[in-house]
Scaffold this motif. Structure first.
Motif, PDB file in Angstrom:
ATOM      1  N   GLY B  15       0.829  -1.249  -0.033  1.00 31.75           N
ATOM      2  CA  GLY B  15      -0.070  -0.048   0.192  1.00 31.75           C
ATOM      3  C   GLY B  15       0.911   1.306   0.013  1.00 31.75           C
ATOM      4  N   GLU B  16       2.114   1.091   0.453  1.00 27.74           N
ATOM      5  CA  GLU B  16       3.018   2.313   0.500  1.00 27.74           C
ATOM      6  C   GLU B  16       3.439   2.719  -1.194  1.00 27.74           C
ATOM      7  N   ASP B  17       4.149   4.011  -1.366  1.00 31.28           N
ATOM      8  CA  ASP B  17       4.514   4.510  -2.555  1.00 31.28           C
ATOM      9  C   ASP B  17       6.088   4.560  -2.629  1.00 31.28           C
ATOM     10  N   ALA B  18       6.563   4.365  -3.885  1.00 28.91           N
ATOM     11  CA  ALA B  18       8.050   4.654  -4.196  1.00 28.91           C
ATOM     12  C   ALA B  18       8.181   5.035  -5.289  1.00 28.91           C
ATOM     13  N   VAL B  19       9.384   5.812  -5.428  1.00 32.32           N
ATOM     14  CA  VAL B  19       9.833   6.637  -6.584  1.00 32.32           C
ATOM     15  C   VAL B  19      11.377   6.056  -6.748  1.00 32.32           C
ATOM     16  N   ILE B  20      11.503   5.593  -7.981  1.00 30.01           N
ATOM     17  CA  ILE B  20      12.813   5.083  -8.473  1.00 30.01           C
ATOM     18  C   ILE B  20      13.310   6.124  -9.477  1.00 30.01           C
ATOM     19  N   ASN B  21      14.608   6.529  -9.277  1.00 31.05           N
ATOM     20  CA  ASN B  21      15.106   7.654 -10.346  1.00 31.05           C
ATOM     21  C   ASN B  21      16.423   6.955 -11.129  1.00 31.05           C
ATOM     22  N   CYS B  22      16.448   7.700 -12.482  1.00 31.42           N
ATOM     23  CA  CYS B  22      17.223   7.326 -13.370  1.00 31.42           C
ATOM     24  C   CYS B  22      17.970   8.324 -13.816  1.00 31.42           C
ATOM     25  N   SER B  23      19.200   8.419 -14.151  1.00 28.62           N
ATOM     26  CA  SER B  23      20.137   9.773 -14.798  1.00 28.62           C
ATOM     27  C   SER B  23      20.978   9.437 -15.548  1.00 28.62           C
ATOM     28  N   LEU B  75       5.782   4.064  -8.323  1.00 25.39           N
ATOM     29  CA  LEU B  75       5.055   3.011  -8.034  1.00 25.39           C
ATOM     30  C   LEU B  75       3.905   3.454  -6.631  1.00 25.39           C
ATOM     31  N   THR B  76       2.713   3.277  -7.046  1.00 24.25           N
ATOM     32  CA  THR B  76       1.658   3.681  -5.814  1.00 24.25           C
ATOM     33  C   THR B  76       0.880   2.568  -5.363  1.00 24.25           C
ATOM     34  N   ALA B  77       0.341   2.617  -4.014  1.00 28.15           N
ATOM     35  CA  ALA B  77      -0.389   1.740  -3.451  1.00 28.15           C
ATOM     36  C   ALA B  77       0.443   0.109  -3.781  1.00 28.15           C
ATOM     37  N   SER B  78       1.630   0.121  -3.388  1.00 31.08           N
ATOM     38  CA  SER B  78       2.369  -1.123  -3.925  1.00 31.08           C
ATOM     39  C   SER B  78       1.745  -2.428  -3.407  1.00 31.08           C
ATOM     40  N   GLN B  79       1.866  -3.550  -4.261  1.00 33.81           N
ATOM     41  CA  GLN B  79       1.511  -4.866  -3.916  1.00 33.81           C
ATOM     42  C   GLN B  79       2.789  -5.870  -3.633  1.00 33.81           C
ATOM     43  N   LEU B  80       2.429  -6.992  -3.120  1.00 32.71           N
ATOM     44  CA  LEU B  80       3.303  -7.931  -3.156  1.00 32.71           C
ATOM     45  C   LEU B  80       4.080  -8.283  -4.283  1.00 32.71           C
TER      46      LEU B  80
END
Lengths: 113, 113
Positions: B15-23, B75-80
């Motif tokens: 249910g938590e959110d995450a952000v992954i960055n790429c540069s 990634l929002t409302a993360s799932q397993l």
């Protein structure tokens, strides 16, 4: 239906004994890639083809060679495998024009004994 | 040249959110995002083209800031099922000949109940 097929899935080879990994595709894509992926690392690009035009990455060891006899098939030859060459080898294909997704095979897990 | 990803790893509760960055330090033509589960081949998520576009894929979306040579995966409302290693892939070629595809070191995402 599998579109990029790699054979074998698992390969055990002896130290110094030449080994060939194969990849075939049913997508008729111009571009084919070979990647080496070691545990917990990113896929590392070894070679890629645009049709028959071969592109060798600067840091790919001479021990690794590749052949693409036709659009459908591509081979990775390791002339004298060392223990450090044990890895997952991934083949991928992509349509040649513009930004399109790459399709990966299931990989060949190479073990060197 | 290999793109740079951050963070290297992240642990989320469902249910938590995450952000992954790429540069990238070089001009980009497109950015690819893939997810790889342990022992499996990378699976395509989406491509973004230069022009600052943003795309969505269920609860996973991404943006591409061409000026900054950066892309972010949201990634929002993360799932397993989101657990895995996320790779960004970049190519610096423009136009029809964009076929070199180089991956970052990956971000390992673990979603726990």
């Amino acid at each position: 239906d599998a579109m990029v097929i790699q054979n074998p899935r698992y390969q055990v080879t002896q130290f110094g004994k030449p080994v060939t990994l194969s990849c075939s595709q049913t997508l008729n894509h111009n571009v084919m890639y070979w990647y080496q992926q070691k545990s917990s690392q990113a896929p590392k690009l070894l070679f890629h083809y645009y049709d028959k035009d071969f592109n060798n990455e600067a840091d790919t060891p001479d021990n690794f060679q590749s052949r693409r006899p036709n659009t459908s098939f591509c081979f990775l030859d390791i002339r004298s495998p060392g223990l450090g060459d044990a890895a997952m080898y991934l083949c991928a294909t992509k349509a040649g024009q513009g930004a399109t997704e790459a399709f990966f095979g299931q990989g060949t897990r190479l073990t060197v004994v | 040249q290999q793109p740079v990803q951050s963070p290297q790893a992240v642990i989320l509760r469902e249910g938590e959110d995450a952000v992954i960055n790429c540069s990238s330090s070089k001009a980009l033509y497109s950015v690819h995002w893939y997810r790889q589960k342990h022992g499996e081949a990378p699976v395509f998520l989406m491509i973004l083209l230069k022009g600052g576009e943003q795309k969505g894929h269920e609860k996973i979306s991404a943006s591409f800031n061409e000026k900054k040579q950066q892309s972010s995966l949201y990634l929002t409302a993360s799932q397993l099922s989101y657990s895995g290693t996320y790779f960004c892939g970049t190519d610096q070629n423009s136009g029809a000949g964009s076929y070199q595809l180089t991956f970052g070191k990956g971000t390992k995402l673990s979603v726990i109940p």
